[in-house]
Design a protein around this motif. Sequence first.
Motif, PDB file in Angstrom:
ATOM      1  N   ILE A 267      50.927  35.727  33.561  1.00  0.00           N
ATOM      2  CA  ILE A 267      50.012  35.519  32.436  1.00  0.00           C
ATOM      3  C   ILE A 267      49.765  36.887  31.798  1.00  0.00           C
ATOM      4  N   ILE A 268      50.005  36.969  30.490  1.00  0.00           N
ATOM      5  CA  ILE A 268      49.791  38.246  29.801  1.00  0.00           C
ATOM      6  C   ILE A 268      48.449  38.181  29.078  1.00  0.00           C
ATOM      7  N   GLY A 269      47.530  39.073  29.449  1.00  0.00           N
ATOM      8  CA  GLY A 269      46.190  39.072  28.844  1.00  0.00           C
ATOM      9  C   GLY A 269      46.260  39.382  27.353  1.00  0.00           C
ATOM     10  N   LYS A 270      45.362  38.766  26.595  1.00  0.00           N
ATOM     11  CA  LYS A 270      45.430  38.942  25.138  1.00  0.00           C
ATOM     12  C   LYS A 270      44.745  40.245  24.710  1.00  0.00           C
ATOM     13  N   GLU A 271      43.467  40.399  25.140  1.00  0.00           N
ATOM     14  CA  GLU A 271      42.709  41.553  24.644  1.00  0.00           C
ATOM     15  C   GLU A 271      43.055  42.851  25.368  1.00  0.00           C
ATOM     16  N   ARG A 272      43.357  42.744  26.652  1.00  0.00           N
ATOM     17  CA  ARG A 272      43.558  43.960  27.432  1.00  0.00           C
ATOM     18  C   ARG A 272      44.947  43.976  28.046  1.00  0.00           C
ATOM     19  N   ALA A 273      45.395  45.171  28.470  1.00  0.00           N
ATOM     20  CA  ALA A 273      46.710  45.282  29.110  1.00  0.00           C
ATOM     21  C   ALA A 273      46.580  44.817  30.563  1.00  0.00           C
ATOM     22  N   ILE A 274      46.515  43.494  30.722  1.00  0.00           N
ATOM     23  CA  ILE A 274      46.378  42.909  32.056  1.00  0.00           C
ATOM     24  C   ILE A 274      47.481  41.880  32.249  1.00  0.00           C
ATOM     25  N   GLN A 275      48.098  41.863  33.422  1.00  0.00           N
ATOM     26  CA  GLN A 275      49.029  40.786  33.742  1.00  0.00           C
ATOM     27  C   GLN A 275      48.613  40.152  35.064  1.00  0.00           C
ATOM     28  N   VAL A 276      48.686  38.824  35.103  1.00  0.00           N
ATOM     29  CA  VAL A 276      48.399  38.116  36.354  1.00  0.00           C
ATOM     30  C   VAL A 276      49.677  37.408  36.790  1.00  0.00           C
ATOM     31  N   TYR A 277      50.153  37.738  37.986  1.00  0.00           N
ATOM     32  CA  TYR A 277      51.360  37.109  38.538  1.00  0.00           C
ATOM     33  C   TYR A 277      50.919  35.997  39.481  1.00  0.00           C
ATOM     34  N   LEU A 278      51.579  34.849  39.401  1.00  0.00           N
ATOM     35  CA  LEU A 278      51.215  33.720  40.265  1.00  0.00           C
ATOM     36  C   LEU A 278      52.466  33.171  40.946  1.00  0.00           C
ATOM     37  N   PHE A 279      52.428  33.085  42.268  1.00  0.00           N
ATOM     38  CA  PHE A 279      53.613  32.677  43.029  1.00  0.00           C
ATOM     39  C   PHE A 279      53.267  31.499  43.945  1.00  0.00           C
ATOM     40  N   THR A 280      54.268  30.653  44.239  1.00  0.00           N
ATOM     41  CA  THR A 280      54.098  29.653  45.308  1.00  0.00           C
ATOM     42  C   THR A 280      54.949  30.106  46.489  1.00  0.00           C
ATOM     43  N   PHE A 281      54.317  30.257  47.646  1.00  0.00           N
ATOM     44  CA  PHE A 281      55.053  30.738  48.813  1.00  0.00           C
ATOM     45  C   PHE A 281      55.414  29.595  49.754  1.00  0.00           C
ATOM     46  N   ALA A 282      56.457  29.841  50.559  1.00  0.00           N
ATOM     47  CA  ALA A 282      56.970  28.802  51.461  1.00  0.00           C
ATOM     48  C   ALA A 282      55.912  28.347  52.470  1.00  0.00           C
ATOM     49  N   GLU A 283      54.918  29.177  52.768  1.00  0.00           N
ATOM     50  CA  GLU A 283      53.892  28.797  53.762  1.00  0.00           C
ATOM     51  C   GLU A 283      52.780  27.948  53.144  1.00  0.00           C
ATOM     52  N   ASN A 284      53.053  27.295  52.001  1.00  0.00           N
ATOM     53  CA  ASN A 284      52.041  26.494  51.295  1.00  0.00           C
ATOM     54  C   ASN A 284      50.814  27.304  50.899  1.00  0.00           C
ATOM     55  N   ARG A 285      51.072  28.489  50.430  1.00  0.00           N
ATOM     56  CA  ARG A 285      49.991  29.335  49.920  1.00  0.00           C
ATOM     57  C   ARG A 285      50.367  29.755  48.509  1.00  0.00           C
ATOM     58  N   LEU A 286      49.365  30.083  47.717  1.00  0.00           N
ATOM     59  CA  LEU A 286      49.647  30.666  46.406  1.00  0.00           C
ATOM     60  C   LEU A 286      49.353  32.163  46.484  1.00  0.00           C
ATOM     61  N   GLY A 287      50.231  32.942  45.870  1.00  0.00           N
ATOM     62  CA  GLY A 287      50.020  34.388  45.818  1.00  0.00           C
ATOM     63  C   GLY A 287      49.602  34.769  44.420  1.00  0.00           C
ATOM     64  N   TRP A 288      48.759  35.778  44.301  1.00  0.00           N
ATOM     65  CA  TRP A 288      48.352  36.252  42.971  1.00  0.00           C
ATOM     66  C   TRP A 288      48.292  37.775  42.966  1.00  0.00           C
ATOM     67  N   GLN A 289      48.563  38.311  41.818  1.00  0.00           N
ATOM     68  CA  GLN A 289      48.592  39.782  41.675  1.00  0.00           C
ATOM     69  C   GLN A 289      48.063  40.103  40.279  1.00  0.00           C
ATOM     70  N   ILE A 290      46.975  40.863  40.222  1.00  0.00           N
ATOM     71  CA  ILE A 290      46.401  41.222  38.919  1.00  0.00           C
ATOM     72  C   ILE A 290      46.665  42.705  38.684  1.00  0.00           C
ATOM     73  N   CYS A 291      47.379  43.022  37.614  1.00  0.00           N
ATOM     74  CA  CYS A 291      47.660  44.425  37.301  1.00  0.00           C
ATOM     75  C   CYS A 291      46.939  44.761  36.003  1.00  0.00           C
ATOM     76  N   GLY A 292      46.167  45.839  36.007  1.00  0.00           N
ATOM     77  CA  GLY A 292      45.429  46.202  34.801  1.00  0.00           C
ATOM     78  C   GLY A 292      45.567  47.671  34.504  1.00  0.00           C
ATOM     79  N   GLN A 293      45.846  47.998  33.250  1.00  0.00           N
ATOM     80  CA  GLN A 293      45.976  49.406  32.875  1.00  0.00           C
ATOM     81  C   GLN A 293      44.598  50.058  32.907  1.00  0.00           C
ATOM     82  N   MET A 294      44.520  51.299  33.400  1.00  0.00           N
ATOM     83  CA  MET A 294      43.234  51.989  33.475  1.00  0.00           C
ATOM     84  C   MET A 294      42.855  52.507  32.096  1.00  0.00           C
ATOM     85  N   ASP A 295      41.554  52.545  31.823  1.00  0.00           N
ATOM     86  CA  ASP A 295      41.120  53.032  30.512  1.00  0.00           C
ATOM     87  C   ASP A 295      41.404  54.515  30.343  1.00  0.00           C
TER      88      ASP A 295
END
Length: 437
Positions: free
Chosen positions: A195-223
């Motif tokens: 997911i690419i953030g609109k207002e800020r330089a933020i990306q959210v990664y979303l994964f489905t893992f084999a262990e029936n879990r969802l993974g997420w990763q939020i990356c944000g550029q520092m001001d």
Amino acid sequence: MPKMPQLGATLSSDITLLFLCHSLLEEIHKNSHPCRKIDYVRDDLSKVGVMDAGNQKSRYGYNGVLITRPTFYNILLSKVPKEKIQWGKRMIGLKQDEHSVEIECEDNLVVQTGEEGAAKPKVLFKGDILIGADGAYSSVRRHMYQAMKDEGIELPETDMAPLRFDSNCVVGVTEELTEKEYPALGNRSGDFYVIIGKERAIQVYLFTFAENRLGWQICGQMDKPEEYDEKDFRFSDWKPTAADELCEMVRHYKNPYGGTVGDLIDRTPKERLSKVMLEDKYFSTWFHKRTVLMGDACHKHLPFGGQGANQAILDSVHLVNQLYGIPSNSLADITKSFQAYYDYRSPNAKEVFKSTTMVANVLSARGFVSDMVRFVALGHLPEFINNLGMDGMNTDRPYLCFLPPPPGQGTVMPTPQAVPVHYKGGPMAAAVPVGDQ
Ligand SMILES: Cc1cc2nc3c(=O)[nH]c(=O)nc-3n(C[C@H](O)[C@H](O)[C@H](O)COP(=O)(O)OP(=O)(O)OC[C@H]3O[C@@H](n4cnc5c(N)ncnc54)[C@H](O)[C@@H]3O)c2cc1C
């Protein structure tokens, strides 16, 4: 055993091919999902584009896979004889000469009986070579560079400069979820969303893992990245509120798998959450005397291209090949191995470094022009250009010279491998000489 950060990892097909040689592939496949494409969406889930990896199986022989880091780590660890690993030793000193290399380590496993803050016991290790695979803040690299300076060897200015930071990142893996709650878990697919953030330089990664879990990763550029200093991060001096702030900024984003990103954050146990700083840097000095660097210690990639661990694993295969069959422990023979490893690996690692930095820029930049670049780059490239990009990341498909070459090479031929300098076995398929042999 150290605590393993809860990060997901994509491993590309060049690497999955490699594991075939180690009969690990089956185990990895059982615990992972094949990854064929990445969907890019805005924070209202409208489509930005797709990065299609194409038919990797037919082109390169194997698919890239998505696997959780602890699972991958435990699979690898299960194959290493226990007596070959010593835990809890932190390297703090390095000495080397014509004949040997010696490191001094703090022993963090010995129970302290003295006063609080008393010096930890030290332990020495001596050997023929030292491989610095100790990450972005490599102590081996620091000591090696210092020794070179002391010996009057001039190092490139860029090697002495600190790592570059401009983003921070929070990652998590949820508790086990059900297919009823998140039907996408039933797809057994490693394709994932960004997911690419609109207002800020933020990306959210979303994964489905084999262990029936969802993974997420939020990356944000520092001001104001210029206000931060490398040493602040080295000791995880990162205020917990910074992680909370990043999470709060994206909580309301819709989750393409259902619900919101906030739902996933809430279902992530604290021990499955990690905060990391994102830095990058390519070092051009990789070895000196009996010491050599590999992985993040000599090329720290941003995670946006999913390449850091891939590149580290490629380093290890090429280094092992160049050391295999070494006739003596003389400095001359060791230098020959290290030089051949460097000559072959460093141009490729540098190219990949440039492309991961470019991917990061494409994802982070704001404004109309950047939107247009993303529109073209993510899904509107002619197929042949897309294939060229994918080929660039998948044609270095090395195998260990003392094992039979793996079958299933795919239609895109791998780049010729470096001839191992000391190897006296039969000729390796499609090998090229490197260095001054
Ligand atoms: C958020 C995020 C997502 C990522 N996703 C991907 C991905 O999808 N695909 C991919 O290929 N890569 C990915 N990466 C990159 C990948 O994690 C790294 O490139 C990889 O872990 C580098 O491996 P390494 O062995 O060189 O270093 P590290 O994994 O950093 O390992 C270094 C080891 O050395 C030890 N050490 C450090 N100092 C000392 C010392 N003084 N003495 C003794 N030991 C020491 C550390 O404890 C550690 O165990 C991602 C990275 C991040 C941050």
